[in-house]
Design a protein around this motif. Structure first.
Motif, PDB file in Angstrom:
ATOM      1  N   UNK A  22     -13.499 -51.661 109.711  1.00 17.62           N
ATOM      2  CA  UNK A  22     -13.495 -51.989 108.257  1.00 17.62           C
ATOM      3  C   UNK A  22     -14.446 -51.306 107.787  1.00 17.62           C
ATOM      4  N   UNK A  23     -15.514 -51.345 108.198  1.00 23.56           N
ATOM      5  CA  UNK A  23     -16.788 -50.530 107.331  1.00 23.56           C
ATOM      6  C   UNK A  23     -16.201 -48.849 107.210  1.00 23.56           C
ATOM      7  N   UNK A  24     -15.767 -48.258 108.358  1.00 25.94           N
ATOM      8  CA  UNK A  24     -15.287 -46.901 108.192  1.00 25.94           C
ATOM      9  C   UNK A  24     -14.049 -46.655 107.118  1.00 25.94           C
ATOM     10  N   UNK A  25     -13.240 -47.824 107.193  1.00 28.02           N
ATOM     11  CA  UNK A  25     -12.058 -47.723 106.367  1.00 28.02           C
ATOM     12  C   UNK A  25     -12.743 -47.722 104.838  1.00 28.02           C
ATOM     13  N   UNK A  26     -13.713 -48.596 104.604  1.00 27.97           N
ATOM     14  CA  UNK A  26     -14.349 -48.871 103.268  1.00 27.97           C
ATOM     15  C   UNK A  26     -14.883 -47.554 102.744  1.00 27.97           C
ATOM     16  N   UNK A  27     -15.739 -46.845 103.735  1.00 28.83           N
ATOM     17  CA  UNK A  27     -16.390 -45.679 103.561  1.00 28.83           C
ATOM     18  C   UNK A  27     -15.199 -44.323 103.282  1.00 28.83           C
TER      19      UNK A  27
ATOM     20  N   UNK B  22     -12.956 -49.667  96.444  1.00 27.41           N
ATOM     21  CA  UNK B  22     -11.808 -50.085  96.821  1.00 27.41           C
ATOM     22  C   UNK B  22     -11.627 -51.466  97.031  1.00 27.41           C
ATOM     23  N   UNK B  23     -10.474 -51.873  96.816  1.00 27.60           N
ATOM     24  CA  UNK B  23      -9.746 -53.353  97.043  1.00 27.60           C
ATOM     25  C   UNK B  23      -9.942 -53.788  98.439  1.00 27.60           C
ATOM     26  N   UNK B  24      -9.867 -55.020  98.579  1.00 27.82           N
ATOM     27  CA  UNK B  24      -9.589 -55.801  99.880  1.00 27.82           C
ATOM     28  C   UNK B  24      -8.621 -55.403 100.536  1.00 27.82           C
ATOM     29  N   UNK B  25      -7.322 -55.419  99.759  1.00 26.97           N
ATOM     30  CA  UNK B  25      -6.104 -54.921 100.389  1.00 26.97           C
ATOM     31  C   UNK B  25      -5.984 -53.327 100.566  1.00 26.97           C
ATOM     32  N   UNK B  26      -6.527 -52.670  99.963  1.00 25.63           N
ATOM     33  CA  UNK B  26      -6.800 -51.247 100.342  1.00 25.63           C
ATOM     34  C   UNK B  26      -7.406 -51.021 101.479  1.00 25.63           C
ATOM     35  N   UNK B  27      -8.651 -51.805 101.612  1.00 24.39           N
ATOM     36  CA  UNK B  27      -9.473 -51.809 102.857  1.00 24.39           C
ATOM     37  C   UNK B  27      -8.885 -52.133 104.008  1.00 24.39           C
TER      38      UNK B  27
ATOM     39  N   UNK C 219      -5.545 -57.422 108.298  1.00 29.28           N
ATOM     40  CA  UNK C 219      -5.012 -58.165 107.418  1.00 29.28           C
ATOM     41  C   UNK C 219      -6.597 -58.321 106.486  1.00 29.28           C
ATOM     42  N   UNK C 220      -5.939 -58.694 105.136  1.00 26.98           N
ATOM     43  CA  UNK C 220      -7.213 -59.019 104.054  1.00 26.98           C
ATOM     44  C   UNK C 220      -7.986 -60.417 104.691  1.00 26.98           C
ATOM     45  N   UNK C 221      -7.282 -61.248 105.135  1.00 30.44           N
ATOM     46  CA  UNK C 221      -8.079 -62.274 105.872  1.00 30.44           C
ATOM     47  C   UNK C 221      -9.128 -61.607 106.857  1.00 30.44           C
ATOM     48  N   UNK C 222      -8.720 -60.779 107.774  1.00 31.47           N
ATOM     49  CA  UNK C 222      -9.631 -60.231 108.840  1.00 31.47           C
ATOM     50  C   UNK C 222     -10.932 -59.761 108.126  1.00 31.47           C
TER      51      UNK C 222
ATOM     52  N   UNK D 183     -12.166 -60.692 105.263  1.00 28.61           N
ATOM     53  CA  UNK D 183     -13.136 -61.800 104.681  1.00 28.61           C
ATOM     54  C   UNK D 183     -13.566 -62.589 105.638  1.00 28.61           C
ATOM     55  N   UNK D 184     -12.967 -62.472 107.016  1.00 30.25           N
ATOM     56  CA  UNK D 184     -13.596 -63.160 108.198  1.00 30.25           C
ATOM     57  C   UNK D 184     -14.879 -62.669 108.657  1.00 30.25           C
ATOM     58  N   UNK D 185     -15.055 -61.450 108.180  1.00 36.74           N
ATOM     59  CA  UNK D 185     -16.210 -60.601 108.677  1.00 36.74           C
ATOM     60  C   UNK D 185     -17.186 -60.306 107.474  1.00 36.74           C
ATOM     61  N   UNK D 186     -16.649 -60.140 106.561  1.00 39.64           N
ATOM     62  CA  UNK D 186     -17.611 -60.278 105.160  1.00 39.64           C
ATOM     63  C   UNK D 186     -17.178 -61.165 104.123  1.00 39.64           C
ATOM     64  N   UNK D 187     -18.057 -62.008 103.541  1.00 39.86           N
ATOM     65  CA  UNK D 187     -17.752 -62.930 102.723  1.00 39.86           C
ATOM     66  C   UNK D 187     -17.321 -62.313 101.341  1.00 39.86           C
ATOM     67  N   UNK D 188     -17.539 -61.120 100.840  1.00 45.95           N
ATOM     68  CA  UNK D 188     -16.992 -60.557  99.952  1.00 45.95           C
ATOM     69  C   UNK D 188     -17.134 -59.217  99.812  1.00 45.95           C
ATOM     70  N   UNK D 189     -16.613 -58.288  98.981  1.00 50.27           N
ATOM     71  CA  UNK D 189     -16.483 -56.907  99.086  1.00 50.27           C
ATOM     72  C   UNK D 189     -18.200 -56.493  98.867  1.00 50.27           C
ATOM     73  N   UNK D 190     -18.880 -57.072  98.191  1.00 50.57           N
ATOM     74  CA  UNK D 190     -20.453 -56.739  98.014  1.00 50.57           C
ATOM     75  C   UNK D 190     -21.043 -56.592  99.172  1.00 50.57           C
ATOM     76  N   UNK D 191     -20.837 -57.710 100.029  1.00 49.54           N
ATOM     77  CA  UNK D 191     -21.243 -57.822 101.429  1.00 49.54           C
ATOM     78  C   UNK D 191     -20.798 -56.608 102.113  1.00 49.54           C
ATOM     79  N   UNK D 192     -19.894 -56.081 101.914  1.00 51.32           N
ATOM     80  CA  UNK D 192     -19.121 -55.003 102.832  1.00 51.32           C
ATOM     81  C   UNK D 192     -19.680 -53.680 102.410  1.00 51.32           C
TER      82      UNK D 192
END
Length: 216
Positions: free
Chosen positions: A33-38, A49-54, A61-64, A66-75
């Motif tokens: 997920x971190x690599x996808x964000x980068x 990027x949005x959660x759906x794009x990531x 899934x988007x749920x996955x 937010x299961x690992x990061x409470x929000x995009x800021x944490x990511x």
């Protein structure tokens, strides 16, 4: 005691193996997920990027997400930490005991490769830091590490200066070799990677005082 005694309790290791396996899979998912964000940050910078794009890029899934990061800021913070670790791992200090020109060339080459690779993420951090103390702290840490590298690589020259002069030279060198400076050379002035490195090398050589013992 009878070796076949059924009352003997043998340690059960299967549950711990299963727990470890789940933990490893979870950490692997987090890393992807971190690599996808980068990857998306490079493409969309400075837009976040949005959660759906990531999720789509990572294959989860988007749920996955937010299961690992409470929000995009944490990511964002996790991605910044990952980038800082990568910079440290991929750009170890080399040739710090070499002659003046070797040290300048090595330092500039290392800094240029770092800026080239992380420019989109850096731009995103600067634009989106807002009121986030975590992102501001990562930006500050990145600058502090850059100054520490300058102090190490140019110690023979800086040692000839007074404390105030040394501070002034470090401030100017850090500004000269900042990520934004690299971006201007590459994007606004259209310099090639090699031309930008040469410009930094010449400017650094002029800014540094003579090297004690080398007759520079």
């Amino acid at each position: 005691m009878n070796g076949n005694d059924s009352s003997v309790q043998r340690p059960r290791t299967v549950p711990s193996v299963r727990i470890d396996g789940r933990r490893l899979r979870s950490e692997r998912t987090k890393q992807l997920i971190i690599e996808a964000y980068l990857a998306l940050a490079y493409e969309k910078s400075p837009q976040v990027p949005t959660a759906a794009e990531i999720a789509q890029r990572a294959g989860y899934s988007v749920r996955s997400v937010f299961e690992r990061f409470p929000d995009i800021h944490a990511l964002q913070v996790a991605a910044a930490d990952y980038a800082l670790v990568q910079v440290a791992a991929l750009a170890p200090a080399r040739d710090h005991d070499g002659d003046r020109q070797t040290r300048i060339k090595t330092q500039i080459g290392t800094r240029a490769r770092t800026c080239e690779r992380w420019l989109p993420l850096w731009r995103s951090l600067i634009v989106n830091q807002g009121d986030s103390p975590e992102l501001k702290q990562r930006i500050l840490l990145s600058r502090e590490r850059a100054v520490a590298r300058l102090e190490l690589m140019y110690a023979p020259e800086l040692a000839t200066l007074s404390a105030q002069e040394r501070r002034d030279v470090l401030i100017v060198l850090e500004a000269l070799t900042d990520v934004d400076s690299w971006a201007r050379m590459r994007e606004f002035f259209g310099l090639s990677f090699e031309e930008a490195c040469e410009a930094w090398e010449r400017a650094t050589d002029r800014l540094l005082p003579p090297t004690r013992g080398e007759g520079a």
